[in-house]
Design an enzyme around this catalytic site. Structure first.
Site, PDB file in Angstrom:
ATOM      1  N   GLY A  80      84.970   6.935  30.254  1.00 54.29           N
ATOM      2  CA  GLY A  80      84.828   6.278  31.062  1.00 54.29           C
ATOM      3  C   GLY A  80      86.393   5.866  31.702  1.00 54.29           C
ATOM      4  O   GLY A  80      86.847   5.320  32.632  1.00 54.29           O
ATOM      5  N   GLU A  96      84.762   2.774  21.228  1.00 55.86           N
ATOM      6  CA  GLU A  96      84.950   1.049  21.418  1.00 55.86           C
ATOM      7  C   GLU A  96      84.753  -0.071  20.247  1.00 55.86           C
ATOM      8  O   GLU A  96      85.391  -1.055  20.285  1.00 55.86           O
ATOM      9  CB  GLU A  96      83.759   1.180  22.781  1.00 55.86           C
ATOM     10  CG  GLU A  96      83.878   1.011  23.825  1.00 55.86           C
ATOM     11  CD  GLU A  96      83.098   1.607  25.117  1.00 55.86           C
ATOM     12  OE1 GLU A  96      82.145   1.257  24.583  1.00 55.86           O
ATOM     13  OE2 GLU A  96      83.790   2.338  25.734  1.00 55.86           O
ATOM     14  N   GLY A 102      77.731   7.235  28.929  1.00 56.59           N
ATOM     15  CA  GLY A 102      77.486   6.093  29.174  1.00 56.59           C
ATOM     16  C   GLY A 102      77.763   5.849  30.551  1.00 56.59           C
ATOM     17  O   GLY A 102      76.584   5.568  31.408  1.00 56.59           O
ATOM     18  N   GLY A 103      78.691   5.605  31.480  1.00 51.81           N
ATOM     19  CA  GLY A 103      78.370   5.034  32.860  1.00 51.81           C
ATOM     20  C   GLY A 103      77.219   6.154  33.674  1.00 51.81           C
ATOM     21  O   GLY A 103      76.512   4.759  34.169  1.00 51.81           O
ATOM     22  N   HIS A 154      80.926   4.138  17.281  1.00 55.53           N
ATOM     23  CA  HIS A 154      81.787   4.696  18.527  1.00 55.53           C
ATOM     24  C   HIS A 154      82.911   4.402  18.854  1.00 55.53           C
ATOM     25  O   HIS A 154      83.071   3.190  18.295  1.00 55.53           O
ATOM     26  CB  HIS A 154      80.429   3.707  20.048  1.00 55.53           C
ATOM     27  CG  HIS A 154      81.391   4.189  20.917  1.00 55.53           C
ATOM     28  ND1 HIS A 154      82.300   3.882  21.673  1.00 55.53           N
ATOM     29  CD2 HIS A 154      80.175   5.208  21.856  1.00 55.53           C
ATOM     30  CE1 HIS A 154      82.443   4.310  22.854  1.00 55.53           C
ATOM     31  NE2 HIS A 154      80.753   5.212  23.393  1.00 55.53           N
ATOM     32  N   SER A 162      82.460  10.991  30.209  1.00 54.55           N
ATOM     33  CA  SER A 162      82.446  11.144  31.601  1.00 54.55           C
ATOM     34  C   SER A 162      81.580  12.765  31.459  1.00 54.55           C
ATOM     35  O   SER A 162      82.381  13.028  33.080  1.00 54.55           O
ATOM     36  CB  SER A 162      84.080  10.962  32.048  1.00 54.55           C
ATOM     37  OG  SER A 162      85.099  10.191  32.254  1.00 54.55           O
ATOM     38  N   ASN A 192      74.104   6.310  27.008  1.00 52.24           N
ATOM     39  CA  ASN A 192      74.686   4.986  25.563  1.00 52.24           C
ATOM     40  C   ASN A 192      74.521   3.387  26.923  1.00 52.24           C
ATOM     41  O   ASN A 192      75.787   3.823  27.708  1.00 52.24           O
ATOM     42  CB  ASN A 192      75.851   5.464  25.178  1.00 52.24           C
ATOM     43  CG  ASN A 192      77.119   3.740  24.695  1.00 52.24           C
ATOM     44  OD1 ASN A 192      76.055   3.052  24.438  1.00 52.24           O
ATOM     45  ND2 ASN A 192      77.551   3.664  24.219  1.00 52.24           N
ATOM     46  N   TRP A 193      74.076   2.589  27.092  1.00 49.16           N
ATOM     47  CA  TRP A 193      74.427   1.694  27.848  1.00 49.16           C
ATOM     48  C   TRP A 193      75.110   1.016  28.009  1.00 49.16           C
ATOM     49  O   TRP A 193      75.611  -0.715  29.093  1.00 49.16           O
ATOM     50  CB  TRP A 193      72.748   0.744  28.083  1.00 49.16           C
ATOM     51  CG  TRP A 193      71.533   1.985  28.593  1.00 49.16           C
ATOM     52  CD1 TRP A 193      71.514   3.139  29.102  1.00 49.16           C
ATOM     53  CD2 TRP A 193      70.648   1.598  28.536  1.00 49.16           C
ATOM     54  NE1 TRP A 193      70.574   3.334  29.140  1.00 49.16           N
ATOM     55  CE2 TRP A 193      69.726   2.629  29.716  1.00 49.16           C
ATOM     56  CE3 TRP A 193      70.020   0.814  29.376  1.00 49.16           C
ATOM     57  CZ2 TRP A 193      68.510   2.049  30.003  1.00 49.16           C
ATOM     58  CZ3 TRP A 193      68.111   0.056  29.395  1.00 49.16           C
ATOM     59  CH2 TRP A 193      67.505   0.988  30.388  1.00 49.16           C
ATOM     60  N   LYS A 194      76.227   0.758  26.770  1.00 46.88           N
ATOM     61  CA  LYS A 194      77.150  -0.614  26.309  1.00 46.88           C
ATOM     62  C   LYS A 194      76.347  -1.975  25.997  1.00 46.88           C
ATOM     63  O   LYS A 194      75.332  -2.702  26.331  1.00 46.88           O
ATOM     64  CB  LYS A 194      77.906  -0.449  27.247  1.00 46.88           C
ATOM     65  CG  LYS A 194      78.738   1.542  27.163  1.00 46.88           C
ATOM     66  CD  LYS A 194      79.843   1.602  27.788  1.00 46.88           C
ATOM     67  CE  LYS A 194      80.496   2.768  27.235  1.00 46.88           C
ATOM     68  NZ  LYS A 194      81.684   3.575  27.755  1.00 46.88           N
ATOM     69  N   GLU A 199      83.704  13.104  20.785  1.00 47.53           N
ATOM     70  CA  GLU A 199      83.788  12.122  22.474  1.00 47.53           C
ATOM     71  C   GLU A 199      85.141  11.849  22.139  1.00 47.53           C
ATOM     72  O   GLU A 199      85.831  10.402  21.520  1.00 47.53           O
ATOM     73  CB  GLU A 199      82.737  10.158  21.944  1.00 47.53           C
ATOM     74  CG  GLU A 199      81.499  10.864  22.182  1.00 47.53           C
ATOM     75  CD  GLU A 199      80.768   9.372  22.860  1.00 47.53           C
ATOM     76  OE1 GLU A 199      79.867   9.940  24.013  1.00 47.53           O
ATOM     77  OE2 GLU A 199      81.238   8.414  22.288  1.00 47.53           O
TER      78      GLU A 199
HETATM   79  C1  PEP Z   1      80.292   6.913  26.700  1.00 46.87           C
HETATM   80  O1  PEP Z   1      79.595   5.221  25.997  1.00 46.87           O
HETATM   81  O2  PEP Z   1      79.909   7.377  24.407  1.00 46.87           O
HETATM   82  C2  PEP Z   1      80.608   7.236  27.155  1.00 46.87           C
HETATM   83  C3  PEP Z   1      80.661   8.624  26.854  1.00 46.87           C
HETATM   84  O3  PEP Z   1      81.250   6.534  27.619  1.00 46.87           O
HETATM   85  P1  PEP Z   1      81.401   7.123  29.624  1.00 46.87           P
HETATM   86  O4  PEP Z   1      80.626   8.698  29.905  1.00 46.87           O
HETATM   87  O5  PEP Z   1      81.162   6.578  30.995  1.00 46.87           O
HETATM   88  O6  PEP Z   1      82.398   7.988  29.327  1.00 46.87           O
END
Ligand code: PEP
Length: 262
Positions: A184, A108, A245-246, A106, A224, A20-22, A178
């Site tokens: 994050g 967010e 994500g990251g 998600h 994470s 997930n590049w956000k 999640e």
């Molecule tokens: C996400 O955005 O779905 C996520 C899990 O982010 P991260 O891996 O950065 O925690």
């Protein structure tokens, strides 16, 4: 209701490693990343690989990946074919630019855009109607976990988000557990915590759809995920992939994550 473990031997689940590049990456940056992924991951056939760039890069990324083993997903949709919905993007438009998947619910979006389960349920049904495969995100806050409410919170989300979705249609849905406190933050759930929640989600699916669907649904972990913890997470029996994500924003780390070994 507890699902039937004996089905484990006969039902195989898809392993899905999704990024997930956000709201990161221009078109040029996106293309540089997927070119590197394409080259290094070309031989991978025992797991599905999905990248979810921002809307603006979807078309270019899908074209660059066409015919390969990396699939493309969007990060959201609006549940209508077209119309006067300024700023929104429809499932038909996502199909048109080459998407197969879409992330829905998600945290967010739940947190910053006030998306509730009823709206997420509408989006999920719209995605399925158009043949997009939803990655449905659910997860509890830190406060809810500290109160010991993680199971009830996540079970309720799954039930509400899937309301009215048929057994046939739900086969296209992957669920991403999640925990919000892990997204994050660098605080990953332990493999045991992840597996326990994945089993709880499977039990909800069992109650709604029966054992075969409960066993056959891919449940991804997100929060994470990094090269250093993916192997132990993926070693858990109920963890069928990751939503990253990251660490999906750089070729080297995402390649390592996709190439997990148990
Ligand atoms: C996400 O955005 O779905 C996520 C899990 O982010 P991260 O891996 O950065 O925690």
């Amino acid at each position: 209701m507890t699902y039937d473990d004996s089905l484990e031997d006969i039902v195989t689940r898809r392993i899905i490693m999704a990024g997930n590049w956000k709201m990161y990456k221009t078109v040029g940056e996106s293309l540089a990343l997927v070119r590197a992924l394409k080259e290094s991951l070309a031989g991978v056939s025992d797991r599905e690989i999905v990248v979810c760039p921002p809307f603006t890069a979807l078309h270019a990324v899908a074209e660059a990946l066409r015919g390969g083993n990396i699939q493309v997903g969007a990060q959201n949709l609006y549940p209508a074919e077209e119309g006067a919905y300024t700023g929104e993007v429809s499932p038909r438009m996502l199909l048109d630019v080459g998407c197969q998947f879409v992330i829905l619910g998600h945290s967010e979006r739940r947190q910053y855009f006030q998306e509730g389960d009823a709206f997420i349920n509408e989006k999920l049904k719209a995605a399925l109607e158009y043949g997009l495969k939803p990655i449905l995100c659910v997860g509890e806050t830190l406060e809810q976990r500290e109160q010991g409410r993680q199971r009830s919170v996540v079970s309720a989300q799954v039930g509400r988000d899937l309301e009215g979705v048929s057994a046939e249609a739900v086969k296209q849905v992957a669920i991403a557990y999640e925990p919000i406190w892990a997204i994050g933050t660098g605080h990953t759930a332990t493999p045991q915590q992840a597996n326990e929640m994945h089993r709880a989600i499977r039990e909800v699916l069992n109650g709604l759809y029966g054992g075969e669907i409960a066993q056959g649904t891919s449940i991804l972990y997100g929060g994470s995920v990094k090269p250093g913890n993916v192997d132990e997470l993926m070693a858990e029996p109920d963890v069928d992939g990751t939503l990253v994500g990251g660490a999906s924003l750089e070729a080297e780390s995402f390649i390592r994550i996709v190439s997990f070994q148990t």
